[in-house]
Every structure is written in structure tokens, then in C-alpha cells.
Design an enzyme around this catalytic site. Structure first.
Site, short mmCIF file in Angstrom:
data_model
loop_
_atom_site.label_atom_id
_atom_site.label_comp_id
_atom_site.label_asym_id
_atom_site.label_seq_id
_atom_site.Cartn_x
_atom_site.Cartn_y
_atom_site.Cartn_z
N ASP A 119 -8.17 -5.60 -5.40
CA ASP A 119 -8.36 -4.12 -5.21
C ASP A 119 -9.52 -3.21 -5.87
O ASP A 119 -8.46 -2.90 -7.13
CB ASP A 119 -6.46 -3.72 -5.40
CG ASP A 119 -6.17 -3.17 -4.00
OD1 ASP A 119 -7.11 -1.83 -3.90
OD2 ASP A 119 -4.96 -2.64 -3.81
N SER A 172 1.17 -0.92 0.13
CA SER A 172 0.29 -0.06 -0.05
C SER A 172 0.90 1.09 -0.11
O SER A 172 1.47 1.79 -0.72
CB SER A 172 -0.58 -0.04 1.27
OG SER A 172 -1.56 1.05 1.56
N HIS A 197 -7.28 -5.02 -1.73
CA HIS A 197 -6.45 -3.86 -0.60
C HIS A 197 -5.76 -5.20 0.12
O HIS A 197 -4.66 -5.28 0.17
CB HIS A 197 -6.30 -2.84 -0.54
CG HIS A 197 -5.75 -2.67 -0.08
ND1 HIS A 197 -4.82 -2.00 -1.39
CD2 HIS A 197 -5.17 -1.60 0.54
CE1 HIS A 197 -3.62 -1.01 -0.82
NE2 HIS A 197 -3.97 -1.03 0.00
#
Length: 339
Positions: A282, A128, A314
Site C-alpha cells: 500500500d 481505508s 491498497h
């Protein structure tokens, strides 16, 4: 260097930011795992993700794990704004300066060079926002980075990702405790609203369709939302969260000074072995962003795109309680470290 709790602090001094602002007495919190070998070439840098502190992500550092401290010297630098490194919650600076990833990686590099004498990094691994930092490392310091694993991350914050974050900010700052650009008290309603928005974006259509939340013991969808997402960000300072959202939205490797805003120039500067590992489902770090990037990694030693085949959205990139996705990531990182 100073020590606080289970981590150390690199005292960076007064740091000029890319915005032109001088950040006084900047502090980078970090933790190390394993031992640095004599050649100083067994280094893994593992930057933190949104709102995370090092102990939130150190679960994958274990003997025989994804990142093995018996083989590697692993450093987790805490991203500015996470409450341990310089952040609104531990700084008297108002307004808090607009830090970007370039600023963060520059201080991380100083830590490695000045504190440990490290010239080469075997792997920069990040999920991320950590993945975006890994991308910045590879582009801005290609002489140091041998390998980069970008897990559910991208070279820059896409417009779609930016819009997601605008929704998060709007939910958070609608709370009545947000006044004159900052929170004067804990915004409980805003934090809950933020979590509800995150719940829809972080997980996939299939995750909710198939009621995968039942595997974690939740009895109903509302039970899952209340138990997982209403409290997801309550432990963090809301001003810190806003600071990190700003870093996220400003993320763009082409903004390293030497690239002049040219994303192709930035991508072609990368010489590491690169593994792009988006989550197949995601929603905000979309697979298509990595697909557009990989064709321009023409000077990388290798560049591979291996999406995580998961319905966990995600969260596939941070599979604490998800053995299937964890095993996939472990196999991919093992292969990368052999290149």
C-alpha cells in the site's frame, strides 16, 4: 428512523460539529444484516470507505464469509459525504460543513445506543477510511469496543497520504465546471484525471510490472486504465468526493477532544484487541505508519500487526475478486473474533 430503498436513515437532528458549526437535520444512512441477540453482544460495526456506499462493500458479509450474518448483527453506517448520509448532493447547506471522523463516529454511536440499545461492540471492522473510523471508535469509545480491525488504515492521515490527496483534489478541481468552491456540473475531465492519479497510487509497482491487470481480462495497460480507472468515480457526485477527501485529510484520533492533539495519549486510551492489517505494498496507508503506532498500543488487550502479503497495493484490503488476499483477511478476522 426512516426507510429508503434497502437501507434505513437515523434522523440525528441538529448536531454540533467539532468545528463549532451546527449541522441541521443530520441524517445517517445505514443497513443491518443478521439478528441482534438477546444479550446484544454480537455486534459488528463496518463503516464505509472513500466514495463507497453500503452495497459496494457488503460483498464480504455472507454466511461463512469474513463477516458472518448468521453469527453477528452487522451494521454498515454510511460515512457522511457518500451521497446517502448527509452530503453536499442531498443537502442545501452551502458551504458544506467540515465534518471529521469524530463527528461521524459520535453519530454512529448515537445510532447504536438510541436505536438498538447497544452497549458493547464485538468488532469494528474497516478498510481505508473505514479503518480510520475503526481506529476512532477504539480510541474515543474504549468502553464499547472489544475488538478493532484496521485494514489498510491508520490513526491519522500521514503527510504523505495528505499529499496524495492534494494531487487528487488538484486533478478534480482543475475541471472548468469547478467554480467558486463547488462543481456546477459533472466534471467529466476532472473525474477521469482523478482516476488516472488514483491508478498510480492505489496499485503497486509489482502489480504493473507483472501486468496483473491481464488476470481481469484486459488486453493492454491502456485498456485497463480506461476500463477500471477512467470510470472509477464517475458514478459519484464530485462535491461529495471533495467533502470526503476533507474528512480523510482531517483524520486524526488525537483530535478527539479528550486527547488534546496528543497521539500517544490517544493510542494508549485504546483497550480493545487490535489488529492492524496494512497492505504490504500500500502506497498511501504505509506499513510504517502502523509500525509506529503498534508500540504505543500499550493498554490494548492485544495488538498485532499482520500486513497483507499482496502486490495489489491498497486494493489488497478490499479483495472482491482476489481469493488469495480474501482468504488471508478471513483467517485473520476469524482469529481476532476468537480472542
Amino acid at each position: 428512523m426512516t426507510t429508503s430503498g434497502d437501507y434505513q436513515v437515523f434522523e440525528a437532528g441538529d448536531v454540533p460539529l467539532q468545528s463549532g458549526v451546527m449541522f441541521p437535520s443530520m441524517r445517517l444512512a445505514y443497513k443491518t444484516y443478521g439478528s441482534l441477540n438477546a444479550r446484544k453482544d454480537n455486534v459488528i460495526v463496518y463503516p464505509t470507505s472513500f466514495s463507497a456506499q453500503h452495497f459496494d462493500t457488503e460483498w464480504l458479509i455472507q454466511p461463512g464469509g469474513i463477516l458472518d450474518p448468521e453469527r453477528y448483527f452487522i451494521i454498515i453506517p454510511n460515512l457522511f459525504g457518500n451521497g446517502l448520509s448527509s452530503s453536499p448532493s442531498n443537502s442545501d447547506i452551502t458551504p458544506f460543513p467540515a465534518i471529521n471522523y469524530n463527528d461521524a463516529v459520535a453519530v454512529q454511536r448515537r445510532l447504536l445506543v438510541e436505536q438498538f440499545g447497544i452497549a458493547k461492540i464485538a468488532l469494528v471492522y474497516g478498510w481505508s477510511m473505514g479503518g480510520m473510523q475503526a481506529y476512532h471508535w477504539a480510541a474515543c469509545h474504549p468502553d464499547m469496543v472489544e475488538r478493532a480491525a484496521i485494514v489498510c488504515g491508520s490513526a491519522r492521515c500521514s503527510p504523505y497520504n495528505h499529499v496524495f490527496l492534494e494531487g487528487v483534489k488538484a486533478a478534480l478541481t482543475t475541471d472548468p465546471n469547478f467554480r467558486d468552491g463547488r462543481f456546477i456540473a459533472k466534471p467529466s475531465a476532472g473525474l477521469r484525471a482523478m482516476g488516472r492519479i488514483y491508478a498510480g497510487w492505489a496499485m503497486s509497482h509489482a502489480f504493473y510490472r507483472d501486468e496483473v491487470w491481464r488476470e481481469a481480462g484486459f488486453k493492454s495497460l491502456e485498456d485497463y486504465l480506461a476500463g477500471s480507472w477512467d470510470v472509477a468515480f464517475a458514478r459519484r457526485d464530485a462535491n461529495d468526493l471533495l467533502a470526503q477527501i476533507g474528512i480523510w485529510q482531517r483524520g486524526d484520533i488525537s483530535q478527539c477532544p479528550e486527547f488534546g492533539g496528543d497521539i500517544t495519549r490517544a493510542l494508549t486510551a485504546i483497550r480493545a484487541h487490535v489488529l492492524l492489517m496494512p497492505g504490504q505494498t500500500d502506497r498511501y496507508f504505509d506499513v510504517r505508519d502502523n509500525e509506529a503506532e503498534i508500540g504505543r498500543l500499550v493498554n490494548a488487550k492485544s495488538a498485532e500487526l499482520h500486513p497483507i502479503p499482496s502486490i495489489h497495493g491498497h486494493r489488497a484490503g478490499n479483495p472482491i475478486n482476489n481469493p488469495r488476499d480474501r482468504d488471508f483477511i478471513k483467517a485473520e478476522i476469524s482469529a481476532l473474533l476468537e480472542r
